[in-house]
Design an enzyme around this catalytic site. Structure first.
Site, PDB file in Angstrom:
ATOM      1  N   CYS A 223       0.835  -1.210   0.000  1.00 34.17           N
ATOM      2  CA  CYS A 223       0.000   0.000   0.000  1.00 34.17           C
ATOM      3  C   CYS A 223       0.863   1.251   0.000  1.00 34.17           C
ATOM      4  O   CYS A 223       0.455   2.288  -0.533  1.00 34.17           O
ATOM      5  CB  CYS A 223      -0.967  -0.014   1.178  1.00 34.17           C
ATOM      6  SG  CYS A 223      -0.180  -0.164   2.798  1.00 34.17           S
ATOM      7  N   HIS A 498      -1.722   1.522   7.479  1.00 37.83           N
ATOM      8  CA  HIS A 498      -2.183   1.383   6.103  1.00 37.83           C
ATOM      9  C   HIS A 498      -2.049   2.725   5.392  1.00 37.83           C
ATOM     10  O   HIS A 498      -2.344   3.780   5.963  1.00 37.83           O
ATOM     11  CB  HIS A 498      -3.642   0.916   6.075  1.00 37.83           C
ATOM     12  CG  HIS A 498      -4.183   0.688   4.694  1.00 37.83           C
ATOM     13  ND1 HIS A 498      -3.680  -0.279   3.862  1.00 37.83           N
ATOM     14  CD2 HIS A 498      -5.178   1.295   4.010  1.00 37.83           C
ATOM     15  CE1 HIS A 498      -4.353  -0.268   2.729  1.00 37.83           C
ATOM     16  NE2 HIS A 498      -5.263   0.697   2.781  1.00 37.83           N
TER      17      HIS A 498
END
Length: 559
Positions: A223, A498
């Protein structure tokens, strides 16, 4: 994300088949032994001769032994049948357990997608799979009895989700999310900080007639890479350069040439408008060959990845192939304007690429001895503005800039190249922005070392988006007005975080959230955010895109 509880596997009722065979074999051996021992005894004693009663006794004993053996064998067969039936039941229970495990995984997947607020075909497909597993499990009375409460909860959730996805109007979305249970919350993709309310996202599915709205599949903790790529992919001037094949006019060196070409192919694929998401495997492989740190599936820092990627693209696109020997510059007697111009000229002698043209600016660095007041002025180039966050509660971007430009005192360690007053003289250093690049990348220093551990600063920072004037913090040529067009966000912790991106599309000027493979329309990120990490500002607004007339090379990026 935690799923439903599953029953611990057990083999308490299962008897190995070898044990059954051994018991049956022993039973038969006992019967034969009894028969043989009696026969041998009477034969050796000679008592069978002329003694019919003895023979009758022996025959009776032999029959009883055989009968015993037969009964034992029947018992063993019954035991074997029971064991086989038990084994079949265990297999059946294991299959039910597998079905329940699949149901839990499907449930967790739905939770993950919904938490990302992905009202896309991916979410609908997952719901269909969830419906299938629920139907499978409801056929079993045992599972229904054990999972009744959980299944009921999931059925209610499924109904709400279907309503949620039916007509994604803005007001309907907000109401639907308020009704969903807390189990939908996740630290991986949602900023729970109350100050981040200005970053609320719309739940409108993307339209296929808008370019640059293609997602990137997560290749395993990638990510950080996907967020960075999406921000650069919405940098119009850089995109124009690659889509028009201008990069082919540069004779890329062998080491970084493949990285340049893979990035170009990836940009073209992302702008093709043909796919909802693609798999950037070839690009990641090229990155891994140049820097093994990014070859695996370990979570990395998006700012470190951005630095490596930009340096690699610059080296590959640099028109200067043979570096020149630059004489060290002395700025004594020169005005700041003259010294800055000479420094920039010398820098361009060895560095000439689209990256320098768009992303590089200049610092003025001043070092002064507090004892003799001697000072040295130097000008340095920069591509990123690393701003400290001065407190842990709340601050503005202007606060961060003021803290960055403040004097830093150095006690008892002279920073002068040739100290006149001794090495223990106190000095101070001041770093000021002299020239701002056309595209300014600001990195908020959210990670700091405390003792032996890295910690994250979650303090919300007020981020300006439109008509931003940095002239107050620039001491050189007056900068233009800047506008925010992309943000790389980090939510969660260092060990469980994230990365996502929020970018303004150059085609329709609308904001979109890029969460790996999921792309959806978003509100403009105005106000406080504790997740904003890397900010992208441009002075070349308004960004608008005119389709290139040149043909774009097709590439084998996996879709």
């Amino acid at each position: 994300m935690a799923g439903l509880p599953t029953k611990k596997k057990t083999n308490d009722f299962e008897i190995p088949s070898k044990t059954t065979s051994r018991m049956l074999k022993n039973a038969r051996q006992v019967a034969r032994t009894v028969d043989d021992e009696h026969a041998l005894k009477y034969r050796n004693d000679g008592t069978l001769k002329g003694n019919p009663s003895r023979a009758t006794d022996l025959s009776s004993i032999s029959k009883k032994a055989k009968k015993h053996s037969g009964r034992l064998e029947e018992r063993c067969k019954e035991l074997t049948a029971i064991i086989n039936r038990t084994r079949e039941k265990m297999k059946y229970l294991k299959s039910l357990q597998k079905e329940c495990s699949d149901l839990c995984e499907a449930y967790a997947k739905v939770m993950e997608i919904v938490d990302m607020e992905g009202a896309t075909s991916s979410c609908i497909t997952t719901l269909k799979n969830l419906d299938f597993f629920i139907a499978e499990c409801l056929e079993s009375q045992e599972v229904r009895a054990k999972r009744n409460q959980s299944l009921t909860t999931m059925k209610e959730l499924k109904t709400k989700l279907q309503k949620y996805l039916a007509e994604p109007g803005e007001s309907d979305m907000d109401d639907g999310l308020e009704e969903l249970p807390d189990v939908m919350k996740s630290s991986h993709s949602k900023d729970d900080d109350p100050h981040a309310s200005a970053f609320l996202k719309k739940k409108t599915p993307i339209k296929h007639d808008v370019q640059a709205l293609t997602g990137l599949k997560n290749l395993g903790n990638s990510c950080y890479m996907n967020s960075t790529i999406q921000c650069l992919n919405n940098t119009l001037q850089l995109v124009n350069y690659f889509r028009s094949d201008s990069y082919r006019q540069t004779n890329c060196n062998r080491h970084h040439g493949q990285l340049v070409y893979e990035f170009a192919y990836l940009v073209k694929d992302l702008w093709s408008g043909e796919h909802l998401c693609i798999k950037p495997e070839l690009f990641k492989a090229a990155i891994g060959r140049c820097q093994p740190k990014f070859a695996g599936s370990k979570q990395e820092d998006c700012q470190e990845f951005l630095t490596f990627l930009m340096e690699g693209l610059h080296e590959g696109l640099n028109k200067v192939k043979v570096k020149k020997q630059i004489q060290e510059q002395t700025n004594e007697g020169l005005t700041d304007e003259m010294a800055a111009e000479i420094s920039w000229r010398d820098h361009k002698l060895n560095n000439d690429s689209i990256l320098v043209e768009l992303f590089q600016g200049q610092f003025k660095k001043t070092i002064m001895c507090r004892t003799c007041s001697k000072q040295i002025v130097d000008f340095e180039t920069f591509m990123y503005l690393f701003l400290p966050i001065p407190n842990t509660t709340y601050c503005t971007l202007q606060d961060c800039l003021m803290h960055f430009s403040a004097e830093k005192s150095v006690t008892g360690n002279c920073l002068m190249p040739a100290p006149n007053c001794g090495e223990n003289s106190d000095t101070f250093m001041k770093l000021e922005i002299w020239k701002v690049p056309q595209i300014l990348i600001i990195v908020l220093k959210r990670f700091k070392m405390e003792g032996n551990w890295w910690t994250k600063i979650d303090a919300p920072v007020d981020i300006p988006t439109r008509d931003v004037d940095f002239s107050r913090f620039v001491i050189g040529p007056r900068p233009k007005i800047y506008n925010l067009y992309a943000v790389s966000n980090h939510s969660g912790t260092l060990s469980s975080g994230h990365y996502t991106a929020c970018c303004r599309n150059p085609c329709n000027q609308k904001w979109y959230k890029f969460n790996d493979s999921i792309v959806q329309e978003a509100y403009e990120p105005i106000g406080k955010s504790s997740a904003a990490y890397v900010l992208y500002y441009t002075s070349m607004d308004k960004q608008s895109w005119t389709p290139s007339s040149s043909s774009e090379a097709k590439h084998t990026t996996k879709k």
